[in-house]
Motif scaffolding. Structure first.
Motif, mmCIF file in Angstrom:
data_model
loop_
_atom_site.group_PDB
_atom_site.id
_atom_site.type_symbol
_atom_site.label_atom_id
_atom_site.label_comp_id
_atom_site.label_asym_id
_atom_site.label_seq_id
_atom_site.Cartn_x
_atom_site.Cartn_y
_atom_site.Cartn_z
ATOM 1 N N GLU A 183 0.848 -1.183 0.000
ATOM 2 C CA GLU A 183 0.000 0.000 0.000
ATOM 3 C C GLU A 183 0.886 1.236 0.000
ATOM 4 N N LEU A 184 0.546 2.209 -0.817
ATOM 5 C CA LEU A 184 1.192 3.510 -0.789
ATOM 6 C C LEU A 184 0.136 4.539 -0.412
ATOM 7 N N ARG A 185 0.278 5.091 0.772
ATOM 8 C CA ARG A 185 -0.668 6.084 1.261
ATOM 9 C C ARG A 185 -0.058 7.466 1.036
ATOM 10 N N SER A 186 -0.797 8.319 0.335
ATOM 11 C CA SER A 186 -0.252 9.604 -0.108
ATOM 12 C C SER A 186 -1.196 10.745 0.244
ATOM 13 N N PRO A 187 -0.653 11.886 0.693
ATOM 14 C CA PRO A 187 -1.499 13.049 0.981
ATOM 15 C C PRO A 187 -1.780 13.891 -0.258
ATOM 16 N N VAL A 188 -1.164 13.538 -1.406
ATOM 17 C CA VAL A 188 -1.370 14.295 -2.645
ATOM 18 C C VAL A 188 -1.912 13.361 -3.716
ATOM 19 N N GLU A 189 -2.511 13.931 -4.726
ATOM 20 C CA GLU A 189 -3.112 13.133 -5.786
ATOM 21 C C GLU A 189 -2.027 12.433 -6.603
ATOM 22 N N LEU A 190 -2.275 11.165 -6.921
ATOM 23 C CA LEU A 190 -1.328 10.357 -7.689
ATOM 24 C C LEU A 190 -1.835 10.173 -9.113
ATOM 25 N N GLU A 191 -0.887 10.105 -10.031
ATOM 26 C CA GLU A 191 -1.211 9.849 -11.430
ATOM 27 C C GLU A 191 -0.485 8.591 -11.888
ATOM 28 N N ASN A 192 -1.212 7.674 -12.517
ATOM 29 C CA ASN A 192 -0.627 6.426 -13.001
ATOM 30 C C ASN A 192 -0.574 6.444 -14.524
ATOM 31 N N GLU A 193 0.603 6.188 -15.069
ATOM 32 C CA GLU A 193 0.777 6.157 -16.511
ATOM 33 C C GLU A 193 1.999 5.316 -16.837
ATOM 34 N N ASP A 194 1.865 4.452 -17.859
ATOM 35 C CA ASP A 194 2.977 3.605 -18.306
ATOM 36 C C ASP A 194 3.544 2.787 -17.152
ATOM 37 N N PHE A 195 2.672 2.248 -16.295
ATOM 38 C CA PHE A 195 3.060 1.365 -15.188
ATOM 39 C C PHE A 195 3.977 2.057 -14.176
ATOM 40 N N ARG A 196 3.811 3.354 -14.030
ATOM 41 C CA ARG A 196 4.537 4.095 -13.015
ATOM 42 C C ARG A 196 3.587 5.105 -12.386
ATOM 43 N N THR A 197 3.917 5.531 -11.173
ATOM 44 C CA THR A 197 3.073 6.476 -10.436
ATOM 45 C C THR A 197 3.856 7.753 -10.196
ATOM 46 N N ARG A 198 3.214 8.896 -10.496
ATOM 47 C CA ARG A 198 3.870 10.179 -10.305
ATOM 48 C C ARG A 198 2.934 11.125 -9.545
ATOM 49 N N ALA A 199 3.568 12.152 -8.965
ATOM 50 C CA ALA A 199 2.808 13.209 -8.305
ATOM 51 C C ALA A 199 3.610 14.497 -8.354
ATOM 52 N N ARG A 200 2.920 15.625 -8.494
ATOM 53 C CA ARG A 200 3.519 16.958 -8.400
ATOM 54 C C ARG A 200 2.812 17.702 -7.281
ATOM 55 N N PHE A 201 3.571 18.362 -6.436
ATOM 56 C CA PHE A 201 2.986 19.101 -5.335
ATOM 57 C C PHE A 201 3.970 20.182 -4.897
ATOM 58 N N SER A 202 3.539 21.066 -4.053
ATOM 59 C CA SER A 202 4.433 22.094 -3.519
ATOM 60 C C SER A 202 4.345 22.099 -2.005
ATOM 61 N N VAL A 203 5.418 22.558 -1.383
ATOM 62 C CA VAL A 203 5.491 22.594 0.073
ATOM 63 C C VAL A 203 5.965 23.977 0.497
ATOM 64 N N ALA A 204 5.191 24.599 1.347
ATOM 65 C CA ALA A 204 5.551 25.918 1.872
ATOM 66 C C ALA A 204 6.128 25.778 3.268
ATOM 67 N N ALA A 205 6.793 26.818 3.720
ATOM 68 C CA ALA A 205 7.394 26.813 5.058
ATOM 69 C C ALA A 205 6.346 26.436 6.099
ATOM 70 N N GLY A 206 6.677 25.481 6.951
ATOM 71 C CA GLY A 206 5.785 25.045 8.013
ATOM 72 C C GLY A 206 4.853 23.921 7.634
ATOM 73 N N GLU A 207 4.722 23.603 6.346
ATOM 74 C CA GLU A 207 3.845 22.520 5.920
ATOM 75 C C GLU A 207 4.550 21.167 6.062
ATOM 76 N N VAL A 208 3.764 20.132 6.375
ATOM 77 C CA VAL A 208 4.293 18.774 6.536
ATOM 78 C C VAL A 208 3.398 17.814 5.762
ATOM 79 N N LEU A 209 4.012 17.021 4.888
ATOM 80 C CA LEU A 209 3.310 15.992 4.126
ATOM 81 C C LEU A 209 3.992 14.656 4.382
ATOM 82 N N SER A 210 3.216 13.605 4.633
ATOM 83 C CA SER A 210 3.771 12.287 4.953
ATOM 84 C C SER A 210 3.301 11.243 3.953
ATOM 85 N N PHE A 211 4.235 10.457 3.463
ATOM 86 C CA PHE A 211 3.964 9.348 2.560
ATOM 87 C C PHE A 211 4.353 8.065 3.285
ATOM 88 N N GLU A 212 3.573 7.016 3.043
ATOM 89 C CA GLU A 212 3.835 5.767 3.760
ATOM 90 C C GLU A 212 3.656 4.565 2.844
#
Length: 596
Positions: A147-176
């Protein structure tokens, strides 16, 4: 391609992963150290599996560990701001689930980030069935599920998973990432930030037991943490390294699988743990030894799986091109079927150290040791493949005979000092016979040096072990001559090669780096040779080969200043710990082992 020394290690004492200084996890075996990799880009390409998180544009990265823990930290500095990436595996982990957590923290500004996740089971060969979930994705193939748990939207294409996101000062994003057997229901992992706090506390508490201090305290502590990370906690077995097939020479075929437990590491490991205050780990290692070698002594192997498995058949993974095209990639290790005489002495020495250190050695253990010595009585005169596991002809290696002598010496001392029953007169006689034979057939009088094998004029860095196990005093003229010969003929600066591969009949193409454990042995031998300052100089140069994170592989190329071989290497870190203690105390493991 990322240099070996530019990787960091994370682990949960069940398995481990390598994280590059650019934020890519390029090696991960699940659920054990010796399981097939699901990220194998280390030995291939990103298409063979990796998980990267990094800024979109140019960035400068700074790597470190958080305190004395195994929480890996990368700070990315970009023109737009700074981002921190924390990677860790929560410990202790369940045998049925493994978690990898990646925490992205904004430090300043706002930074655009990208993630790429390519999972390929069975060493980069199996594309899994992927299903989108509201919280991320699920990937399944055969017995494996992730399982890949993500706080941002994931895109699947050509048997790979990608995501684009931005992080500002003080923000915390966790992937598991959570691995679990595909036939079981998942628990959906851990709460990332709570797991981060628990993991930091766990490692700090464990590292805090090392209180011996000394000049190189921090570096020794990092080595101890690395050894703990290479230990399979359910059994106490310690793997030689977290990887397979990292080359001893770039482009060569000297590529081996080191994700197993070698018996010859036993005594050095015990000293490293005991002298550093880790009695529980030493006991667990000794108990693992007893379980692994149980059975007929003449069927004893030189290495085992982390739970004591014996069938470690070697085969090649032909779809992976290897690290910097160093082929072949091997899984399993054919040396498990070799006859290596020295392990009998190593086992007897480890029992001796355990007994002297107050680690319980029961009546059944002594019965086994007597059987071990009975086998050694029949075997010590035979040629073998030696500690370097040559794939050429067997020989009467001097080091192998040396360790046979150690076996009988420690057996004699068990009877003399502890009153254990045994054939004292016969073992004393054999001890003297082997000693005399080595001094006669393993010594070149014209050059005043011991040699690699009877009848050979080749040198071998393993001969530096002679004073370390008490075969001869450290200041014996024959030891002085051997040390000087090794420094003259096998050294590249202070770094020591095992032997000259171009002149050896080891059955392999020539060429390899200097061997870091041998370099630490040289420092130890110089200390016992009353050349403390020279030993200190060798040690200080050797630790200069450490990565920015304080990690060592098996070998080092002094010309290119690159680490070579499997990584991180337990034997190298054990050598660092013991030599540091020898220098700090001037009566450390080398003196202790040689005189008792």
């Amino acid at each position: 391609m990322t240099r070996i020394e530019d990787y960091g290690l994370i682990g949960d004492t069940h398995t481990a992963a390598l994280v590059s200084n650019e934020g890519s996890i390029d090696w991960l075996c699940l659920p054990r150290f010796d399981s097939p990799a699901c990220f194998a880009a280390l030995l291939g390409t990103p298409e063979n599996g990796h998980w990267s998180i990094q800024p979109v544009g140019p960035a400068r990265s700074t790597v470190s560990y958080v305190g004395k823990t195994l929480v890996h930290q990368i700070v990315f500095s970009t023109p737009e701001g700074e981002v921190e990436l924390l990677d860790f595996m929560p410990v202790p982990s369940s045998e049925h689930e493994v978690d990898v957590v990646r925490v992205v923290k904004g430090r300043s500004g706002r930074v655009d980030m990208e993630m790429e996740f390519i999972v390929r089971f069975d060493y980069g060969s199996i594309v899994p069935w992927v299903r989108r979930r509201g919280w991320g994705l699920e990937a399944i193939a055969g017995p494996n599920a992730i399982e890949l748990r993500s706080p941002v939207e994931l895109e699947n294409e050509d048997f790979r998973t990608r995501a684009r996101f931005s992080v500002a000062a003080g923000e915390v994003l966790s992937f598991e990432l959570t691995w679990y057997p595909s036939h079981r229901e998942p628990s959906h992992g851990v709460e990332p930030m709570a797991a981060l706090g628990t993991t930091l506390e766990w490692w700090e508490a464990w590292a805090g037991h090392h209180t011996n201090g000394g000049e190189w305290h921090d570096l020794v502590t990092r080595s101890l943490v690395t050894l703990k990370a290479l230990t399979y906690s359910p059994t106490g077995g310690m793997v030689a390294a977290a990887t397979t097939s990292l080359p001893e020479h770039i482009g060569s075929s000297r590529n081996w699988d080191y994700r197993y437990c070698w018996l010859r590491d036993a005594t050095f490991t015990l000293y490293a743990m005991l002298i550093s205050g880790y009695d529980d780990e030493a006991r667990a290692w000794e108990r693992w030894l007893m379980r692994a070698v149980a059975g007929k002594p003449d069927q004893m192997q030189i290495m085992f799986g982390v739970a004591g498995e014996r069938l470690l058949f070697e085969h090649e993974i032909d779809w992976l091109p290897g690290y910097e095209n160093s082929r072949p990639v091997r899984v399993g290790n054919g040396a498990h079927r070799q006859f290596q005489l020295d392990v009998y002495g190593e086992l007897m020495d480890s029992f001796h150290v355990a007994r002297r250190s107050g680690i319980e050695v029961n009546e059944a253990a002594w019965h086994f040791q007597k059987q071990l010595m009975g086998a050694l009585e029949d075997l010590w005169q035979l040629p073998d493949e030696g500690l370097w596991e040559v794939r050429g002809p067997q020989a009467h290696f001097t080091h192998s005979k040396l360790m046979a002598w150690v076996g009988f010496d420690r057996a004699v001392k068990a009877i003399e000092r502890y009153g254990l029953p045994g054939p004292l007169a016969r073992w004393r006689a054999l001890r003297e016979q082997i000693h005399a034979e080595i001094c006669e057939r393993g010594f070149d009088r014209s050059r005043n040096t011991f040699v690699q094998a009877y009848g050979s004029d080749a040198l071998d860095a393993a001969l530096l072990m002679m004073p370390l196990v008490g075969f001869l005093p450290g200041d014996d003229p024959r030891i002085t001559g051997t040390i000087n010969a090794v420094r003259t003929e096998l050294s590249d600066g202070v770094f020591v090669r095992r032997y000259k591969t171009r002149e050896s009949l080891d059955g392999l193409p020539p060429g390899e780096g200097t061997f870091l454990p041998c370099t630490f042995w040289l420092a130890d031998a110089l200390i016992l040779n009353n050349r403390y300052d020279e030993g200190r100089h060798v040690f200080e140069q050797a630790i200069g080969a450490c990565s920015p994170l304080g990690l060592l592989s098996e070998e080092f190329d002094p010309v290119s200043r690159r680490q070579l071989g499997n990584f991180p290497q337990a034997f190298s870190h054990i050598g660092l710990i013991n030599t540091a203690q020898n220098l700090n105390r001037r009566k450390g493991p080398a003196v202790d082992r040689a005189t008792t």
